[in-house]
Enzyme design. Structure first.
Site, PDB file in Angstrom:
ATOM      1  N   PRO A  83       0.966  10.607 -13.084  1.00 43.18           N
ATOM      2  CA  PRO A  83       2.343   9.676 -13.441  1.00 43.18           C
ATOM      3  C   PRO A  83       2.970  10.998 -13.930  1.00 43.18           C
ATOM      4  CG  PRO A  83       0.088   9.670 -14.504  1.00 43.18           C
ATOM      5  CD  PRO A  83      -0.148  10.422 -13.443  1.00 43.18           C
TER       6      PRO A  83
ATOM      7  N   GLU B 154      -9.250  11.914 -15.655  1.00 38.78           N
ATOM      8  CA  GLU B 154      -8.314  12.438 -16.120  1.00 38.78           C
ATOM      9  C   GLU B 154      -6.745  13.191 -14.952  1.00 38.78           C
ATOM     10  OE1 GLU B 154      -7.209  13.287 -19.190  1.00 38.78           O
ATOM     11  OE2 GLU B 154      -8.848  11.067 -19.483  1.00 38.78           O
TER      12      GLU B 154
ATOM     13  N   ARG C 252       8.154  -0.032   5.294  1.00 37.92           N
ATOM     14  CA  ARG C 252       9.587  -0.884   5.271  1.00 37.92           C
ATOM     15  C   ARG C 252      10.173  -0.049   5.713  1.00 37.92           C
ATOM     16  NH1 ARG C 252      12.810  -2.755   1.327  1.00 37.92           N
ATOM     17  NH2 ARG C 252      12.138  -4.783   1.719  1.00 37.92           N
TER      18      ARG C 252
ATOM     19  N   ASP D 268      19.109  -4.913   0.096  1.00 39.66           N
ATOM     20  CA  ASP D 268      18.094  -4.337  -0.646  1.00 39.66           C
ATOM     21  C   ASP D 268      18.728  -3.761  -2.722  1.00 39.66           C
ATOM     22  OD1 ASP D 268      16.147  -5.549   0.305  1.00 39.66           O
ATOM     23  OD2 ASP D 268      15.246  -3.415   0.648  1.00 39.66           O
TER      24      ASP D 268
HETATM   25  N1  SAM Z   1      -4.820  12.234 -17.286  1.00 38.55           N
HETATM   26  C1  SAM Z   1      -3.314  12.116 -16.756  1.00 38.55           C
HETATM   27  C2  SAM Z   1      -2.065  12.487 -17.628  1.00 38.55           C
HETATM   28  O1  SAM Z   1      -2.009  11.968 -17.951  1.00 38.55           O
HETATM   29  O2  SAM Z   1      -1.085  11.759 -16.074  1.00 38.55           O
HETATM   30  C3  SAM Z   1      -3.804  10.582 -15.356  1.00 38.55           C
HETATM   31  C4  SAM Z   1      -4.532  10.186 -14.810  1.00 38.55           C
HETATM   32  S1  SAM Z   1      -4.450   8.671 -14.067  1.00 38.55           S
HETATM   33  C5  SAM Z   1      -5.290   7.921 -15.207  1.00 38.55           C
HETATM   34  C6  SAM Z   1      -5.170   8.865 -12.997  1.00 38.55           C
HETATM   35  C7  SAM Z   1      -4.972   9.082 -11.222  1.00 38.55           C
HETATM   36  O3  SAM Z   1      -4.474   7.537 -11.346  1.00 38.55           O
HETATM   37  C8  SAM Z   1      -4.027  10.095 -11.424  1.00 38.55           C
HETATM   38  O4  SAM Z   1      -4.373  11.813 -11.207  1.00 38.55           O
HETATM   39  C9  SAM Z   1      -3.093   9.005 -10.711  1.00 38.55           C
HETATM   40  O5  SAM Z   1      -3.750   9.708  -9.012  1.00 38.55           O
HETATM   41  C10 SAM Z   1      -3.107   7.582 -10.585  1.00 38.55           C
HETATM   42  N2  SAM Z   1      -1.433   7.403 -11.326  1.00 38.55           N
HETATM   43  C11 SAM Z   1      -1.833   7.311 -12.643  1.00 38.55           C
HETATM   44  N3  SAM Z   1      -0.907   6.725 -12.604  1.00 38.55           N
HETATM   45  C12 SAM Z   1      -0.213   7.051 -11.825  1.00 38.55           C
HETATM   46  C13 SAM Z   1       1.977   7.028 -11.668  1.00 38.55           C
HETATM   47  N4  SAM Z   1       2.312   6.325 -12.407  1.00 38.55           N
HETATM   48  N5  SAM Z   1       2.472   7.353 -10.220  1.00 38.55           N
HETATM   49  C14 SAM Z   1       1.563   7.739  -9.495  1.00 38.55           C
HETATM   50  N6  SAM Z   1       0.123   7.535  -9.665  1.00 38.55           N
HETATM   51  C15 SAM Z   1      -0.634   7.346 -10.716  1.00 38.55           C
END
Ligand code: SAM
Length: 222
Positions: A86, A113, A151, A166
């Protein structure tokens, strides 16, 4: 294209990517997707992939060693290693288009985390977010990422499913679609779409796309 997905939940990505259009793309040999369990590269008897964070704090952090071992086994000279995160660069359609021409992607999925920073520093080429929100793990994000890319690989969509018009392909959201019946509960298909005048229909669709974009996503027009 070959895609290797490394996560603690290989079934999530496998299920999401084994139906419909992507299933047929894999059967046609346009796409090869391998969803791996990262624990297969853990070396201790409990197959540990996470540990407590240095410096204290809540939650667990995914360890370096399984990611390094897996990537070092799977990586080819032309591979691109992408961390789903994220905190990464938000994925846009233009990025999906660029990724779709690559021969090999290795996708790293976090959990808890997140992952040890040394994975980002020494293994990862791109850190990609699928949106400004937080999921519980990266396997779902990887499935979304692969779907958006796959796709766009030539031959994956038939002509009738062309991606050219699209939303986001030309900086606009897509125009509205209608199909039978002409009238449903008092709501009619716009007459222009029944006119057979292809020039006028194209012009109407363009106007509709611009109006929708202006109303919903004005940021795309600026
Ligand atoms: N503590 C992290 C932070 O605040 O950035 C969030 C970790 S999240 C609970 C666990 C995992 O979900 C991440 O390491 C990532 O691989 C995935 N993830 C969660 N949200 C995502 C998003 N919006 N885009 C891509 N991967 C995501």
């Amino acid at each position: 294209m070959r895609v290797d997905i490394l996560s603690l939940f290989p079934q999530i990505a496998h299920s999401a990517l084994s139906e419909s259009i992507l299933k047929r793309a894999q059967e046609k040999g346009l796409l090869e997707i391998h969803s791996h369990n990262l624990r297969d590269w853990a070396t201790d008897k409990h197959r540990t992939t996470d540990d407590t964070p240095y410096g204290g704090g809540q939650g667990m952090v995914m360890k370096c060693e399984p990611f390094f071992a897996a990537v070092e086994q799977l990586r080819q000279p032309h591979s691109r290693v992408v961390l789903m995160s994220p905190a990464g660069k938000p994925l846009k359609q233009a990025d999906a288009q660029a990724f779709s021409s690559l021969p090999h992607l290795i996708l790293l999925c976090g959990h808890y985390e997140g992952v040890d920073q040394r994975v980002l520093d020494h293994l990862v080429d791109d850190e990609v977010s699928i949106g400004d929100y937080v999921l519980t793990n990266g396997a779902l994000a990887a499935a979304v990422f692969v779907d958006a890319i796959a796709r766009l690989i030539p031959g994956v969509l038939g002509d009738s499913q062309s991606a050219l018009e699209d939303s986001h392909s030309h900086g606009l959201l897509e125009f509205p679609h209608y199909t039978r019946p002409v009238e449903f509960r008092g709501s009619r298909v716009p007459d222009i779409l029944l006119s057979g005048n292809h020039g006028a229909i194209a012009q109407w669709r363009r106007q509709q796309a611009e109006a929708k974009t202006r109303a919903v996503r004005p940021d795309l027009l600026s």
